[in-house]
Design an enzyme around this catalytic site. Structure first.
Site, PDB file in Angstrom:
ATOM      1  N   CYS A  97      60.119  52.366  27.274  1.00 20.63           N
ATOM      2  CA  CYS A  97      61.080  51.426  27.869  1.00 20.63           C
ATOM      3  C   CYS A  97      60.490  50.017  27.885  1.00 20.63           C
ATOM      4  CB  CYS A  97      61.425  51.850  29.301  1.00 20.63           C
ATOM      5  SG  CYS A  97      62.137  53.493  29.464  1.00 20.63           S
ATOM      6  N   ASP A 108      25.444  30.070  41.709  1.00 15.15           N
ATOM      7  CA  ASP A 108      25.190  28.758  42.293  1.00 15.15           C
ATOM      8  C   ASP A 108      24.299  28.989  43.517  1.00 15.15           C
ATOM      9  OD1 ASP A 108      25.614  25.914  42.852  1.00 15.15           O
ATOM     10  OD2 ASP A 108      26.784  26.648  44.549  1.00 15.15           O
TER      11      ASP A 108
END
Length: 818
Positions: free
Chosen positions: A89, A505
């Site tokens: 579908c 970081d």
């Protein structure tokens, strides 16, 4: 700066054209990814605008013989679709929509019954997209607006309707089976419907019992034949054709019985048609129930949203619906109540449980000036909160949106299943016809021919194939949301398990991001006076180092000077300002050299840096004055988390603008493999790209605005949840708990989900690979039996349920925690 955009490419007419465009643009330095869609004539490209310009890209495409342009207006919509039941579908809808000009992207989710479409409004209208869906044989509904849905009872009503129909089907299929097969097992059968006494009544009685079953299962026929006639056959088509063949055969057999051909009484196949419909309905009901469990994460999040708020108007307390609260309203939150809005505490003190949002179990202290999040629980104090965000802008709404986006997206691993599903049903119909023809030619037995034809059609329904990937993604991302790990797409979910290098970081990620002044080394000046000058210069600074200096001055009771002029922030170096008629410089060694400051104490600076502190030189009126050192404490769980990542075989790096020695000292504390120090904010993405160019699959973890380009550049960007909105928008995964432990959780969840998807795909492919030959009668070559169509129906239903059940196991997986 990393740019991700879509360009029109005119002149492409074949796959070779799109391949050419991809090849020539991919060669450009600064281009990180290119994807060209020959159907939509669009190129999705990601590139560093500091390295390569749009004009360069356009000129390159033009030299290859094509015409690029960016003249389009993009829009995204979510369209609920009625009638989808399998991967075929979804494939049919995608094919029809992709035929339209101006479609930039489309993703269809069978589980949620929604199409997510991104398109160019200058080339295609929403009405045309809906017409394409209708042409494919399905019904589009009104587009969703993007606000939080309270969740209507549509799915509950649909579930109840399915179970009601199933009860009717089972209620009639049991006596149908009893009448049709009872005499074979010696069970008592009334003489007026006994096949040996009244064969015609026997057949008619079965048709009477079959009729209600067909009526409640009529949607198989309406949807199945509609899809078949529109050229997009699906699961319903297979069931409709198979059971119709059985019913037609039963009608013909009954007619022959009426003419005196009583031997047909044992070959009616009426009970097969009824049983197949009932079993498929049972399977779909169980599947729908399981799919509902898969989407519980969204329902749970929506259920957290408070329905009402108490708003203060002067001294009056007014209770109103949450949708009527506006930005700036003062909301009263009593102990034990949910905080109804995102806002800032303006009066009161309390501890607030934010576990339902962040996954963090410990309550968080809230005082005047601190932020609160809607749906968190006020534990013990009375709070007055000024509303800062409402509706779709609240943290809860954004989380729901992220989870919805993730659950609607497709992982690259699903592409194979999508491609196969698009061709699967037509191929199955051909196999069924060929198998039936071979059996009829070889045996001239119409009963055996019909049995093979129906069995192949029924057992080959591609439900399991279509459910294998989206169910696992839905459950996996829902599990992540429960753990405070928001995975924004299926692509991110799949890519995360391939990561071999993680770049962290430093500030606010490995460290707390709340540095404190540890040393103030001043030459021949008053320390308080120097502290006043540098703190005044840093007043209003959002940089953690500047905040630490201001906080130190405040703690020491120093009044800051507001008469500052010629303030300048020099990226990667420091700040410059005029205060009280003096020129102040505060920064690193690069800054001292740039402004020709002599005799600054480099040895003391290196000594402080080796202790993990960040030293900053101070110069006044061109003369070196001293050093202020700031230290940021490492988060308590950073060392263990990084060790675990290394044990997983992942290379760990840290990137920072700090001095090399300071960075190395922090890296040594937590066990970092690689240190990338003294990096300007704008160069972080370039450093990530350098690692990628060396062949690493890189994840970037950060929390600041200056991390956003690097987060976007990385194969996977992970934003710490307490960071900026910009970083969270740029990231692929958001960690709500503000802990790098959740990096491990994200990777583990990715690995477990992808393993689950592979299991599902293996069983789905394996089931059809084995099931179809068995249904076609291959076992008879080894003196085995032919497969009964009723057993084929039961097997097909169970295959879908088993795939969904396997995916639901992800809800109970244990993820790493310290």
């Amino acid at each position: 700066m990393l740019v991700k955009t879509t360009y029109n490419i005119d002149g492409m007419n074949c796959a070779a054209c799109s391949s050419t465009v991809e090849r020539v643009t991919r060669k450009l330095k600064g281009v990180s990814s290119v994807s060209v869609n020959i159907n939509t004539k669009k190129m999705l490209i990601e590139y560093d605008s500091d390295v390569v310009t749009k004009e360069t890209i356009f000129n390159t495409v033009k030299k290859a013989g094509f015409t690029p342009s960016d003249d389009y207006e993009e829009k995204s919509v979510t369209i609920p679709i009625e009638g989808m039941h399998c991967a075929a579908c979804a494939s049919a809808i995608e094919k029809e929509i992709n035929k339209l000009e101006g479609i930039l992207e489309i993703s269809i989710n069978v589980l949620t019954n929604k199409a997510y479409v991104r398109y160019d409004v200058k080339e295609v209208r929403l009405s045309e997209i809906k017409k394409a869906i209708i042409k494919a044989g399905f019904t589009p509904h009104e587009i969703e607006k993007g606000s939080i849905n309270e969740g209507d009872d549509t799915e509950d009503r649909k579930q109840k309707k399915m179970w009601f129909r199933l009860k009717i089907a089972i209620g009639f299929v049991i006596p149908l089976l009893y009448i049709s097969m009872g005499h074979m097992m010696g069970l008592p059968i009334p003489s007026f419907i006994n096949p040996d006494v009244e064969p015609l009544n026997f057949a008619i009685a079965q048709f009477v019992l079959l009729t209600p079953i067909v009526i409640v299962g009529r949607y198989f026929y309406t949807r199945g034949f509609k899809s078949l006639f529109t050229g997009h056959p699906n699961m319903d088509s297979l069931i409709a054709v198979g059971t119709s063949a059985a019913i037609i055969y039963g009608i013909v057999a009954t007619y022959q019985i009426g003419r005196g051909q009583v031997h047909y009484v044992h070959d009616l196949y009426i009970e097969s048609a009824g049983t197949i419909i009932a079993l498929i309905m049972l399977g779909k009901s169980l599947e729908h129930r399981s799919k509902g469990k898969a989407s519980q994460a969204i329902k749970k999040l929506i259920g957290l949203r408070p329905k009402e708020a108490v708003v203060l108007h002067g001294e009056e307390e007014i209770k109103m619906p949450i949708d009527e609260v506006e930005i700036g309203d003062i909301v009263l939150v009593k102990p034990g109540e949910s905080v109804p809005v995102d806002g800032k505490v303006i009066e009161g003190k309390s501890s607030v449980d934010e576990s339902m949002i962040s996954g963090e179990s410990m309550p968080v202290e809230k005082t005047v000036g601190t932020k609160v999040v809607g749906a968190s629980i006020n534990k013990n104090g009375l709070l007055k909160v000024k509303t800062t965000k409402v509706g779709a802008e609240t943290a809860l709404a954004k989380i729901i949106k992220l989870v919805e986006q993730a659950q609607s997206s497709k992982a690259p691993i699903a592409k194979l299943a999508d491609i196969i599903s698009g061709y699967f049903v037509p191929i199955v119909i051909i196999i069924a016809l060929v198998s039936a023809a071979i059996w009829y030619i070889s045996s001239s037995n119409l009963e055996v021919t019909l049995k093979v034809f129906i069995s192949v059609l029924v057992i080959a329904c591609p439900c399991a194939l279509g459910l294998a990937t989206p169910t696992a993604i839905m459950v996996g991302t829902g599990k992540g949301a429960d753990e405070g790990v928001l995975i924004k797409s299926g692509v991110a979910l799949e890519t995360a398990h391939k990561i071999d290098t993680i770049v962290f970081d430093k500030t606010g990620t490995i460290t707390e991001g709340k540095p404190e002044v540890t040393d103030l080394v001043i030459n021949e000046h008053d320390e308080r006076e120097i502290l006043k000058l540098i703190a005044s210069a840093e007043k209003g600074s959002e940089h953690p180092l500047g905040e630490a200096i201001v906080n130190k001055a405040t703690e020491d009771g120093i009044d800051l000077n507001s008469s500052i002029s010629d303030f300048a922030s020099i990226s990667g170096q420091g700040i410059k300002a005029n205060i009280e008629g003096k020129e102040l410089l505060l920064g690193n060694e690069k800054m001292m050299n740039q402004f020709n400051i002599e005799n600054y104490d480099i040895e003391k600076s290196q000594e402080l840096a080796s202790q993990g502190k960040t030293p900053m030189f101070i110069a006044i009126d061109g003369n070196y004055t001293g050093i202020v050192a700031v230290a940021d404490t490492v988060k308590k769980d950073s060392k263990k988390a990084i060790k675990h990542l290394r044990d997983m075989g992942i290379k760990v790096a840290m990137i920072t603008g700090d001095h090399q020695k300071t960075a190395e000292a922090i890296a040594e504390q937590v066990g970092i493999d690689m240190v990338i120090a003294e990096v300007l904010p704008e160069d972080k993405s370039r450093e990530v790209k350098t690692l990628q160019d060396k062949g690493y699959r890189v994840a970037m973890v950060g929390d600041g605005i200056n991390d956003a380009p690097a987060l976007a550049q990385a194969d996977i960007g992970l934003a710490i949840g307490s960071g900026t909105d910009v970083a969270m928008e740029s990231a692929d995964i958001v960690l709500m708990k503000d802990s790098i432990v959740d990096v491990i959780k994200a990777i583990e969840l990715s690995k477990k989900t992808i393993r689950n998807i592979k299991e599902n795909l293996f069983w789905a492919f394996g089931y059809n690979t084995l099931g179809i030959p068995v249904a076609a009668g291959i076992l008879t070559l080894f003196d085995g039996p032919l497969l009964n169509p009723m057993i084929a129906a039961a097997a097909m239903s169970l295959s879908s349920v088993s795939v969904v059940t396997n995916a639901l196991r992800l809800r109970n997986v244990k993820l790493y925690d310290i």
